[in-house]
Design an enzyme around this catalytic site. Structure first.
Site, PDB file in Angstrom:
ATOM      1  N   ASP A  64       0.863  -1.186   0.000  1.00  0.00           N
ATOM      2  CA  ASP A  64       0.000   0.000   0.000  1.00  0.00           C
ATOM      3  C   ASP A  64       0.898   1.235   0.000  1.00  0.00           C
ATOM      4  O   ASP A  64       1.524   1.559   1.011  1.00  0.00           O
ATOM      5  CB  ASP A  64      -0.902   0.030   1.240  1.00  0.00           C
ATOM      6  CG  ASP A  64      -2.013  -1.015   1.201  1.00  0.00           C
ATOM      7  OD1 ASP A  64      -1.895  -1.992   0.443  1.00  0.00           O
ATOM      8  OD2 ASP A  64      -2.982  -0.864   1.976  1.00  0.00           O
ATOM      9  N   LYS A  74      -6.831   3.269  -3.113  1.00  0.00           N
ATOM     10  CA  LYS A  74      -7.201   3.246  -1.692  1.00  0.00           C
ATOM     11  C   LYS A  74      -7.507   4.664  -1.240  1.00  0.00           C
ATOM     12  O   LYS A  74      -6.767   5.596  -1.525  1.00  0.00           O
ATOM     13  CB  LYS A  74      -6.063   2.642  -0.877  1.00  0.00           C
ATOM     14  CG  LYS A  74      -6.289   2.594   0.628  1.00  0.00           C
ATOM     15  CD  LYS A  74      -5.098   1.914   1.317  1.00  0.00           C
ATOM     16  CE  LYS A  74      -5.178   2.041   2.826  1.00  0.00           C
ATOM     17  NZ  LYS A  74      -3.991   1.425   3.496  1.00  0.00           N
ATOM     18  N   LYS A  94     -10.041   0.007  -2.297  1.00  0.00           N
ATOM     19  CA  LYS A  94      -9.917  -0.263  -0.868  1.00  0.00           C
ATOM     20  C   LYS A  94     -10.373   0.974  -0.111  1.00  0.00           C
ATOM     21  O   LYS A  94      -9.817   2.063  -0.290  1.00  0.00           O
ATOM     22  CB  LYS A  94      -8.486  -0.619  -0.488  1.00  0.00           C
ATOM     23  CG  LYS A  94      -8.299  -0.839   1.018  1.00  0.00           C
ATOM     24  CD  LYS A  94      -6.874  -1.279   1.361  1.00  0.00           C
ATOM     25  CE  LYS A  94      -6.653  -1.353   2.857  1.00  0.00           C
ATOM     26  NZ  LYS A  94      -5.267  -1.790   3.204  1.00  0.00           N
TER      27      LYS A  94
END
Length: 215
Positions: A91, A153, A182
């Site tokens: 991430d 995300k 996400k």
């Protein structure tokens, strides 16, 4: 969707600056117990956690976290180090300064560089939506898609805001068909998680949901 099905889509997260190995180990135990999608942990614990869980749980870690203003070279090094340690998912935080400057070529190049260093592992690009205008959100969806990232995300959870249903829906309308979402930041109930999934999220980043099951 029942609670267990939601947990199957959760990156069970512990990213506090004071996190200890005993806390990360407990997080891994909970992830194994509830079959979460992964555990998301600080980079320094990646190898130890991977050795602890073996092939029974995915290990996710963060790059350029939480501010994203590291150089591209630093983010690539961090990614390569995490992959060597056994990370399954990465991430990364984008450079918000490049976004605000309108340097979309720079944003694209950085994401592509980190993607290449992932060597086939999943890459999620954290765009810190609370810091972006609507127009910037739409544009960054296009850039994340062009870069070949696996996920966009919403948030680090360390800024001024977290995931919103509105942002998830906006992302869903503007990302390519191969990009997933996400939602992370401030998701503390199963009802909130379900709302994010209903809006188009595929994965949830959360630290509190497993605790609700334990309670």
């Amino acid at each position: 969707m029942d609670k267990q099905a939601i947990l199957n889509r959760v990156d069970h997260t512990l990213l506090t600056t004071t996190a200890t190995w005993e806390q990360v180990k407990s997080l891994c135990d909970e992830g194994l117990k509830y079959h979460t999608a992964s555990v998301c942990i600080p980079p320094r614990f990646v190898k130890r956690a991977g050795d602890y869980v073996g092939n029974d749980l995915k290990i996710c870690t963060v790059i350029g976290f939480p501010n994203g203003y590291n150089s591209t070279e630093t983010k690539v090094f961090e990614t390569e180090d995490a992959i060597r340690g056994g990370a399954d998912e990465i991430d990364m935080v984008i450079s918000l300064g490049l976004v605000k400057a309108g340097d979309w070529d720079g944003v694209l190049a950085e994401i592509k560089a980190v993607k290449a260093s992932c060597r086939g592992r999943i890459l999620k690009v954290i765009v810190e939506a609370c810091q972006l205008t609507r127009e910037e959100k739409v544009k960054v969806c296009q850039i994340v898609t062009l870069a070949g990232a696996d996920f966009i995300k919403t948030s680090t959870g360390f800024s001024t805001g977290g995931a919103t249903v509105e942002d998830v829906a906006l992302f869903r309308a503007n990302i390519g068909p191969d990009v997933r979402i996400k939602a992370a930041g401030g998701i503390r109930t199963f009802e909130q998680a379900q709302a994010m999934l209903d809006a188009g999220a595929d994965r949830i980043g959360a630290s509190a949901l497993v605790g609700l099951m334990e309670a």
